[in-house]
Design a protein around this motif. Structure first.
Motif, PDB file in Angstrom:
ATOM      1  N   PHE A  48      40.133  41.505  43.006  1.00 62.43           N
ATOM      2  CA  PHE A  48      39.686  41.845  44.354  1.00 62.43           C
ATOM      3  C   PHE A  48      39.585  40.567  45.164  1.00 62.43           C
ATOM      4  CE2 PHE A  48      36.047  41.701  41.481  1.00 62.43           C
ATOM      5  CZ  PHE A  48      35.290  40.672  42.035  1.00 62.43           C
ATOM      6  N   SER A  49      39.572  40.708  46.479  1.00 59.80           N
ATOM      7  CA  SER A  49      39.537  39.560  47.371  1.00 59.80           C
ATOM      8  C   SER A  49      38.206  38.835  47.273  1.00 59.80           C
ATOM      9  CB  SER A  49      39.764  40.028  48.816  1.00 59.80           C
ATOM     10  OG  SER A  49      39.610  38.937  49.691  1.00 59.80           O
ATOM     11  N   LYS A  51      37.615  36.168  49.543  1.00 60.12           N
ATOM     12  CA  LYS A  51      37.677  35.339  50.738  1.00 60.12           C
ATOM     13  C   LYS A  51      36.386  35.468  51.538  1.00 60.12           C
ATOM     14  CE  LYS A  51      42.635  35.818  51.203  1.00 60.12           C
ATOM     15  NZ  LYS A  51      43.716  36.299  52.048  1.00 60.12           N
ATOM     16  N   SER A  54      36.541  37.481  55.069  1.00 58.81           N
ATOM     17  CA  SER A  54      36.498  38.936  55.109  1.00 58.81           C
ATOM     18  C   SER A  54      35.066  39.463  55.183  1.00 58.81           C
ATOM     19  CB  SER A  54      37.199  39.525  53.885  1.00 58.81           C
ATOM     20  OG  SER A  54      36.506  39.175  52.709  1.00 58.81           O
TER      21      SER A  54
END
Length: 92
Positions: A48-49, A51, A54
Motif C-alpha cells: 500500500f502507499s 506517501k 496522500s
C-alpha cells in the motif's frame, strides 16, 4: 515447512481496536498478520502507499504553501520576535 514464532509489543488499546475490527471481518489477529506477510512477499514491498502527500490535510497543505512562500522571499529563518514585530508594524 517449519513454523517460527514472531513476537512484538504494541499498545493494548491498539491491539484491542485491531481485534475488534478483525472480529467484524471474521479474522483473527494471527491470520491477519500472516496475510500481511504473504502480501509483502508477493509484492516484494509494502502493498500500500506510504506517501506523506496522500495524507495532507488542508491545514498541512496551507503550512507547506506558507513555508514555500517564506523561502521564496528569504524570510523562512525569521525569529518569533521578528515575526511579531512585522505583524505589529502592519497593524499600525
Amino acid at each position: 515447512m517449519a513454523s517460527t514464532l514472531i513476537q512484538f509489543r504494541t499498545e493494548e488499546t491498539e491491539k484491542i481496536k485491531s481485534m475488534q475490527i478483525l472480529d467484524k471481518l471474521g479474522l483473527s489477529l494471527p491470520a491477519y498478520l500472516k496475510m500481511c506477510m504473504s502480501r509483502l512477499n508477493q509484492e516484494q514491498g509494502i502493498p500500500f502507499s506510504m506517501k506523506l502527500d496522500s495524507t495532507d490535510t488542508p491545514g498541512i497543505s496551507a503550512l507547506k504553501k506558507a513555508s514555500k512562500i517564506a523561502e521564496e522571499y528569504n524570510i523562512s529563518d525569521m525569529s518569533q520576535d521578528e515575526i511579531n514585530a512585522e505583524i505589529a508594524e502592519a497593524r499600525k
